[in-house]
Write a protein that holds these residues in place. Structure first.
Motif, PDB file in Angstrom:
ATOM      1  N   THR A 193       0.812  -1.223   0.000  1.00 20.63           N
ATOM      2  CA  THR A 193       0.000   0.000   0.000  1.00 20.63           C
ATOM      3  C   THR A 193       0.844   1.270   0.000  1.00 20.63           C
ATOM      4  OG1 THR A 193      -0.123  -0.034   2.421  1.00 20.63           O
ATOM      5  CG2 THR A 193      -1.894  -1.140   1.203  1.00 20.63           C
ATOM      6  N   LYS A 194       2.181   1.105  -0.045  1.00 27.49           N
ATOM      7  CA  LYS A 194       3.080   2.258   0.015  1.00 27.49           C
ATOM      8  C   LYS A 194       2.749   3.160   1.203  1.00 27.49           C
ATOM      9  CE  LYS A 194       5.856   1.696  -3.529  1.00 27.49           C
ATOM     10  NZ  LYS A 194       7.299   1.488  -3.365  1.00 27.49           N
ATOM     11  N   THR A 195       2.523   2.541   2.355  1.00 32.73           N
ATOM     12  CA  THR A 195       2.198   3.275   3.574  1.00 32.73           C
ATOM     13  C   THR A 195       3.402   3.309   4.499  1.00 32.73           C
ATOM     14  OG1 THR A 195      -0.111   2.575   3.431  1.00 32.73           O
ATOM     15  CG2 THR A 195       0.642   3.389   5.556  1.00 32.73           C
ATOM     16  N   HIS A 196       3.748   4.493   4.993  1.00 35.78           N
ATOM     17  CA  HIS A 196       4.833   4.663   5.953  1.00 35.78           C
ATOM     18  C   HIS A 196       4.256   5.269   7.230  1.00 35.78           C
ATOM     19  CE1 HIS A 196       8.432   4.288   3.135  1.00 35.78           C
ATOM     20  NE2 HIS A 196       7.390   4.256   2.330  1.00 35.78           N
ATOM     21  N   GLY A 197       4.631   4.685   8.365  1.00 36.54           N
ATOM     22  CA  GLY A 197       4.213   5.221   9.649  1.00 36.54           C
ATOM     23  C   GLY A 197       5.387   5.350  10.583  1.00 36.54           C
ATOM     24  N   SER A 198       5.206   6.117  11.658  1.00 31.95           N
ATOM     25  CA  SER A 198       6.354   6.410  12.514  1.00 31.95           C
ATOM     26  C   SER A 198       5.947   6.631  13.955  1.00 31.95           C
ATOM     27  CB  SER A 198       7.079   7.661  12.007  1.00 31.95           C
ATOM     28  OG  SER A 198       6.267   8.814  12.199  1.00 31.95           O
ATOM     29  N   VAL A 199       6.942   6.519  14.816  1.00 30.39           N
ATOM     30  CA  VAL A 199       6.961   7.022  16.185  1.00 30.39           C
ATOM     31  C   VAL A 199       8.275   7.763  16.334  1.00 30.39           C
ATOM     32  CG1 VAL A 199       7.203   6.393  18.614  1.00 30.39           C
ATOM     33  CG2 VAL A 199       5.476   5.262  17.232  1.00 30.39           C
ATOM     34  N   PRO A 200       8.243   9.065  16.672  1.00 30.28           N
ATOM     35  CA  PRO A 200       7.078   9.890  16.979  1.00 30.28           C
ATOM     36  C   PRO A 200       6.302  10.269  15.716  1.00 30.28           C
ATOM     37  CG  PRO A 200       9.043  11.237  16.988  1.00 30.28           C
ATOM     38  CD  PRO A 200       9.507   9.819  16.809  1.00 30.28           C
ATOM     39  N   GLU A 201       5.103  10.783  15.932  1.00 32.65           N
ATOM     40  CA  GLU A 201       4.244  11.227  14.838  1.00 32.65           C
ATOM     41  C   GLU A 201       4.786  12.516  14.239  1.00 32.65           C
ATOM     42  OE1 GLU A 201      -0.363  12.897  14.373  1.00 32.65           O
ATOM     43  OE2 GLU A 201       0.298  11.884  16.209  1.00 32.65           O
ATOM     44  N   LEU A 202       4.758  12.601  12.902  1.00 27.34           N
ATOM     45  CA  LEU A 202       5.190  13.825  12.231  1.00 27.34           C
ATOM     46  C   LEU A 202       4.063  14.863  12.221  1.00 27.34           C
ATOM     47  CD1 LEU A 202       7.213  12.593   9.110  1.00 27.34           C
ATOM     48  CD2 LEU A 202       8.078  13.367  11.320  1.00 27.34           C
ATOM     49  N   ASP A 203       4.456  16.112  12.407  1.00 25.54           N
ATOM     50  CA  ASP A 203       3.526  17.230  12.378  1.00 25.54           C
ATOM     51  C   ASP A 203       3.290  17.635  10.921  1.00 25.54           C
ATOM     52  OD1 ASP A 203       2.184  19.642  12.501  1.00 25.54           O
ATOM     53  OD2 ASP A 203       3.538  20.562  13.956  1.00 25.54           O
ATOM     54  N   PRO A 204       2.034  17.593  10.420  1.00 25.24           N
ATOM     55  CA  PRO A 204       1.790  17.961   9.016  1.00 25.24           C
ATOM     56  C   PRO A 204       2.178  19.393   8.686  1.00 25.24           C
ATOM     57  CG  PRO A 204      -0.281  17.704  10.219  1.00 25.24           C
ATOM     58  CD  PRO A 204       0.797  17.176  11.103  1.00 25.24           C
ATOM     59  N   GLU A 205       2.228  20.280   9.684  1.00 24.59           N
ATOM     60  CA  GLU A 205       2.644  21.657   9.428  1.00 24.59           C
ATOM     61  C   GLU A 205       4.159  21.786   9.280  1.00 24.59           C
ATOM     62  OE1 GLU A 205       0.743  24.350   8.753  1.00 24.59           O
ATOM     63  OE2 GLU A 205      -0.771  22.775   8.611  1.00 24.59           O
ATOM     64  N   LYS A 206       4.888  20.738   9.672  1.00 20.05           N
ATOM     65  CA  LYS A 206       6.340  20.728   9.481  1.00 20.05           C
ATOM     66  C   LYS A 206       6.744  19.897   8.269  1.00 20.05           C
ATOM     67  CE  LYS A 206       7.556  21.331  14.378  1.00 20.05           C
ATOM     68  NZ  LYS A 206       8.315  20.775  15.523  1.00 20.05           N
ATOM     69  N   GLY A 207       5.769  19.209   7.645  1.00 17.53           N
ATOM     70  CA  GLY A 207       6.067  18.415   6.465  1.00 17.53           C
ATOM     71  C   GLY A 207       7.085  17.328   6.758  1.00 17.53           C
ATOM     72  N   TYR A 208       8.041  17.187   5.848  1.00 20.80           N
ATOM     73  CA  TYR A 208       9.044  16.130   5.977  1.00 20.80           C
ATOM     74  C   TYR A 208      10.360  16.642   6.555  1.00 20.80           C
ATOM     75  CZ  TYR A 208       5.687  13.514   3.217  1.00 20.80           C
ATOM     76  OH  TYR A 208       4.546  12.897   2.784  1.00 20.80           O
ATOM     77  N   ALA A 209      10.281  17.603   7.439  1.00 22.22           N
ATOM     78  CA  ALA A 209      11.460  18.056   8.184  1.00 22.22           C
ATOM     79  C   ALA A 209      11.717  17.062   9.314  1.00 22.22           C
ATOM     80  CB  ALA A 209      11.243  19.457   8.727  1.00 22.22           C
ATOM     81  N   PHE A 210      12.227  15.890   8.951  1.00 17.05           N
ATOM     82  CA  PHE A 210      12.364  14.779   9.896  1.00 17.05           C
ATOM     83  C   PHE A 210      13.231  15.137  11.099  1.00 17.05           C
ATOM     84  CE2 PHE A 210      11.485  12.680   5.833  1.00 17.05           C
ATOM     85  CZ  PHE A 210      10.485  11.790   6.194  1.00 17.05           C
ATOM     86  N   LEU A 211      14.385  15.729  10.841  1.00 20.48           N
ATOM     87  CA  LEU A 211      15.369  15.897  11.911  1.00 20.48           C
ATOM     88  C   LEU A 211      14.876  16.788  13.043  1.00 20.48           C
ATOM     89  CD1 LEU A 211      18.603  16.144   9.768  1.00 20.48           C
ATOM     90  CD2 LEU A 211      18.186  14.472  11.567  1.00 20.48           C
ATOM     91  N   THR A 212      13.954  17.675  12.750  1.00 26.73           N
ATOM     92  CA  THR A 212      13.438  18.550  13.805  1.00 26.73           C
ATOM     93  C   THR A 212      12.344  17.875  14.624  1.00 26.73           C
ATOM     94  OG1 THR A 212      11.737  19.546  12.384  1.00 26.73           O
ATOM     95  CG2 THR A 212      13.924  20.556  12.370  1.00 26.73           C
ATOM     96  N   GLN A 213      11.957  16.641  14.252  1.00 25.76           N
ATOM     97  CA  GLN A 213      10.824  15.991  14.897  1.00 25.76           C
ATOM     98  C   GLN A 213      11.200  14.677  15.570  1.00 25.76           C
ATOM     99  OE1 GLN A 213       7.002  16.524  12.662  1.00 25.76           O
ATOM    100  NE2 GLN A 213       8.347  17.095  10.973  1.00 25.76           N
ATOM    101  N   PHE A 214      12.483  14.405  15.719  1.00 23.41           N
ATOM    102  CA  PHE A 214      12.924  13.202  16.416  1.00 23.41           C
ATOM    103  C   PHE A 214      12.598  13.319  17.908  1.00 23.41           C
ATOM    104  CE2 PHE A 214      16.320  10.953  13.719  1.00 23.41           C
ATOM    105  CZ  PHE A 214      15.655  11.250  12.546  1.00 23.41           C
ATOM    106  N   MET A 215      12.358  12.196  18.549  1.00 25.93           N
ATOM    107  CA  MET A 215      12.286  12.197  20.008  1.00 25.93           C
ATOM    108  C   MET A 215      13.701  12.004  20.554  1.00 25.93           C
ATOM    109  SD  MET A 215      10.637   8.469  20.884  1.00 25.93           S
ATOM    110  CE  MET A 215      11.181   6.968  20.058  1.00 25.93           C
ATOM    111  N   GLY A 216      13.954  12.545  21.741  1.00 24.98           N
ATOM    112  CA  GLY A 216      15.251  12.387  22.373  1.00 24.98           C
ATOM    113  C   GLY A 216      15.316  11.091  23.166  1.00 24.98           C
ATOM    114  N   VAL A 217      16.421  10.368  23.059  1.00 24.50           N
ATOM    115  CA  VAL A 217      16.638   9.159  23.859  1.00 24.50           C
ATOM    116  C   VAL A 217      17.968   9.304  24.593  1.00 24.50           C
ATOM    117  CG1 VAL A 217      15.220   7.600  22.490  1.00 24.50           C
ATOM    118  CG2 VAL A 217      17.585   7.984  21.809  1.00 24.50           C
TER     119      VAL A 217
END
Length: 716
Positions: A193-217
């Motif tokens: 289905t070409k479906t991608h999901g994630s944890v944490p959830e991406l903010d649609p207002e930030k689009g695909y700015a992945f690096l700014t949306q990582f959770m800290g471990v």
């Protein structure tokens, strides 16, 4: 003045974003066995993550299948496990393939910002059978060429599939503290289905700015063990060539090489190599090489250059297909290196230093009969800021007997707000030979906004006629260019289509050499189905200045792609365009161009890839083709297990009337510990007026060769 105000506003804004989620990871006292079975004690007390949410094809939707993930660690490794439930396990797409060949399969991915500085990430992909893929991402570009040492296993069962991963701390760079902080983004992809999901959830207002949306471990109490790697390699080549109709000896050449890696700190590494072995065991796929305005671009495949190469990415480049500066550093310009040294990493929390030097042996000799060399010094400094922002400096040079080329300048990217990024660069080049010196300048400015519903990009570029970068890849000089892209995205939400993408792109270019204007404009629409179907149509209205004349280059592009179950996937692109015949006496004409790729997987261990490229050109007012250029390629791979495969490649070039055949038996235990045996041959129809297979005048063998390569990674 306006730029200064924008920079100040940016610095204010990059400190205003909300703090991201942080999780303290539980250390395990018993390392899990990496076998794909989730029965280890380490997972009992590990941190657990559920609630994966989609970001492709749309944001904020629950994943159609349940996913659970676990995290743990010890003093040597980071551990990850996934349980991917599937209500239709017979439709899980998983192949036994070579490394980095899994991206059309179902997979899970651990995206790790190991410095927690929002500048780059490691991506560790694993398919349901435990086959690996990995990449590095920095400055907006993902590079899948890197090969890291890590371990994985996967198993399919009646509920779906399970994956276990172990990442040695020696394989990644991180900032050593009492508590090591990293950024993490867990991902699952469902192929059918070409479906991608994630944890944490991406903010649609930030689009695909992945690096700014990582959770800290947070990993407490990690002790850094200094890295030592020694990689000896031995290669033997045996080649013959055709001379006066007979195959005669060309090379009987054993070569030894040695590469050493030393971890000065946990995030600063020194590499050195003598007579480097660059491991390219398969020839580049053929490309159509007639009627070119600029040289072809071949990807870098050589491991010594690949590690840390993303650190030389420059902001405000590769912003469109007609960007005049694609890369400031393209290391394939170093053709025959004799030696190389490299220092890559961080010195402190925010400062990054990367140095590369290589001596390239030339085909010429000095007056006293000694080999001549070109020297390539490269230096890159970055000051890392928050939210993907950075300021950088780059110096590249090529010092050779016939001429010298030196380039230096600054670049940066600054996050204006959560969805907008500003990028810039400015460079000066100095090129000198025995007679004269030619300075030149270039600049680039790019503003991008990306959200769920709309992406737009504005850019301004300038390249002087005398600007040259011998270490990079340029397509045009002597121009100014303004460009704008508008890309709205729609989500129909019906049972057939899941996403519609539209593009409106316009460019104005001033050719400063001939004082003439040109434009490149297109509008396109792309449709994606709930399966893997895709259709795209693009209409271009454009022209181009060449040799003081303006030519029409507009036309139509059509893309059609799709899949059938787990056994077939493919796409085809057709172009009907106006174009230029590039020569001292250029001509206006029209061309057809077809490129296609099809992948067949009749058995889990057997894969066949077929590609066809075809290109012709007819000058206006003529019915005779100036050229007709087909390339047909077939690659068949049998993967005995995840370590060993047998591959055959056949490629026919109809323009040159040549056929190349290669056979490769390859064993890779871990990156560096490998064994390859290969054979290849080139056949040519020397009478170009005849068909390749002519009953009276058969093609002749022009080259043949055999090689064996062995290397072993020693790590402590």
């Amino acid at each position: 003045m306006k730029l200064t105000i924008l920079v100040l506003c940016t610095f204010i804004s990059i400190h205003s974003f909300a703090a991201k989620q942080e999780v303290n990871i539980v250390e395990t006292t018993q390392a899990p066995v990496i076998d794909g079975k989730l029965d280890d004690l380490a997972w009992t007390n590990a941190n657990t993550f559920t609630g994966f949410v989609t970001f492709i094809p749309d944001f904020e939707k629950p994943m159609p299948e349940k996913t659970e993930a676990w995290l743990s660690y010890d003093q040597e490794n980071l551990y990850f496990a996934f349980k991917c439930y599937d209500s239709e396990p017979d439709k899980i797409k998983a192949t036994v393939s070579a490394r980095d060949q899994i991206f059309d399969d179902d997979f899970v991915c651990v995206n790790l910002d190991s410095h927690n500085d929002q500048q780059s990430l490691y991506a560790f992909y694993v398919n349901p059978l435990g086959i690996q893929g990995d990449s590095r991402f920095a400055a907006g570009t993902e590079d899948p060429s890197i090969d890291l040492v890590w371990y994985s296993a996967g198993k399919i069962d009646d509920d779906g599939y399970s994956v276990e991963i172990s990442i040695p701390l020696k394989s990644i760079r991180f900032s050593k503290n009492d508590t090591v902080q990293m950024g993490l983004f867990l991902e699952r992809s469902i192929a059918r289905t070409k479906t991608h999901g994630s944890v944490p959830e991406l903010d649609p207002e930030k689009g695909y700015a992945f690096l700014t949306q990582f959770m800290g471990v947070n990993y407490a109490g990690i002790n850094y063990h200094r890295l030592w790697e020694i990689l000896p390699a031995l290669t033997y080549k045996y080649t013959d060539i055709n001379q006066d109709g007979e195959m005669v000896k060309d090379q009987r050449k054993p070569e030894a090489s040695l590469t050493v890696k030393y971890g000065i700190t946990s995030d600063l590494v020194f590499d050195g190599t003598l007579n480097p072995d660059f491991s390219q065991v398969e020839a580049d796929a053929g490309q159509i090489d007639v009627n070119l305005r600029y040289q072809l671009l071949y990807p870098e495949k050589r491991p010594f250059f690949l590690e840390g190469l993303e650190r030389f990415n420059v902001a405000a480049t590769q912003t469109s297909v007609i960007d005049p500066i694609q890369m400031m550093v393209h290391t394939r310009t170093i053709v025959n290196p004799l030696t190389g040294v490299k220092l890559t990493g961080k010195i402190g929390k925010k400062d990054e230093v990367n140095i590369l030097y290589s001596a390239d042996e030339l085909d010429t000799e000095s007056e006293d009969g000694k080999n001549e060399y070109a020297h390539f010094p490269l230096f890159r400094y970055k000051r890392n800021l928050k939210d993907e922002s950075f300021l950088g400096f780059l110096y590249t040079g090529r010092e050779a007997p016939e001429f010298d080329n030196r380039v230096f300048g600054i670049d940066g990217q600054l996050r204006v707000n959560k969805s907008m990024m500003f990028e810039f660069n400015g460079f000066h080049s100095q090129t000198a030979d025995a007679e004269e010196k030619n300075p030149g300048n270039s600049f680039g400015l790019v503003l991008t906004r990306d959200t769920r519903d709309l992406t737009y990009k504005l850019s301004a570029k300038g390249v002087d006629e005398d600007f040259h970068v011998e270490t990079g890849y340029l397509t045009r000089t002597g121009i100014y260019q303004l460009a704008a892209l508008l890309m709205p995205k729609l989500y129909p939400g019906n049972k057939v289509f899941n996403r519609l993408d539209f593009e409106l792109f316009t460019t104005y270019t001033r050719d400063r050499i001939y004082n003439m204007n040109e434009t490149y404009n297109f509008v396109s629409a792309q449709v994606r189905t709930h399966g893997r179907g895709i259709f795209k149509i693009k209409y271009l209205l454009s022209n181009e200045v060449f040799m003081g004349e303006r030519f029409n280059t507009g036309g139509v592009n059509v893309l059609l792609g799709g899949a059938a179950g787990n056994w077939f996937e493919g796409h085809i692109v057709y172009r009907r365009m106006n174009g230029i015949y590039y020569s001292a006496d250029p001509e206006q004409g029209k061309y057809n161009k077809i490129t296609s790729m099809f992948s067949f997987q009749p058995l889990p261990k057997l894969n066949a890839e077929a590609s066809v490229s075809w290109y012709d050109f007819v000058a206006d007012g003529s019915d005779e083709k100036i050229y007709n250029y087909p390339i047909e390629r077939l690659k068949v791979t049998y993967q005995f297990n995840k370590y060993l495969f047998l591959r055959g490649v056949g490629e026919y070039n109809g323009y040159n009337k040549e056929f190349v055949g290669d056979v490769l038996l390859s064993f890779t235990y871990i990156p560096g510990t490998v064994g390859h045996i290969g054979y290849g041959a080139l056949f040519e129809q020397t009478d170009k007026e005849l068909n390749f297979f002519d009953e009276n005048y058969r093609p002749t063998q022009q080259q043949r060769g055999f090689f064996i390569k062995l290397s072993y990674l020693i790590r402590s």
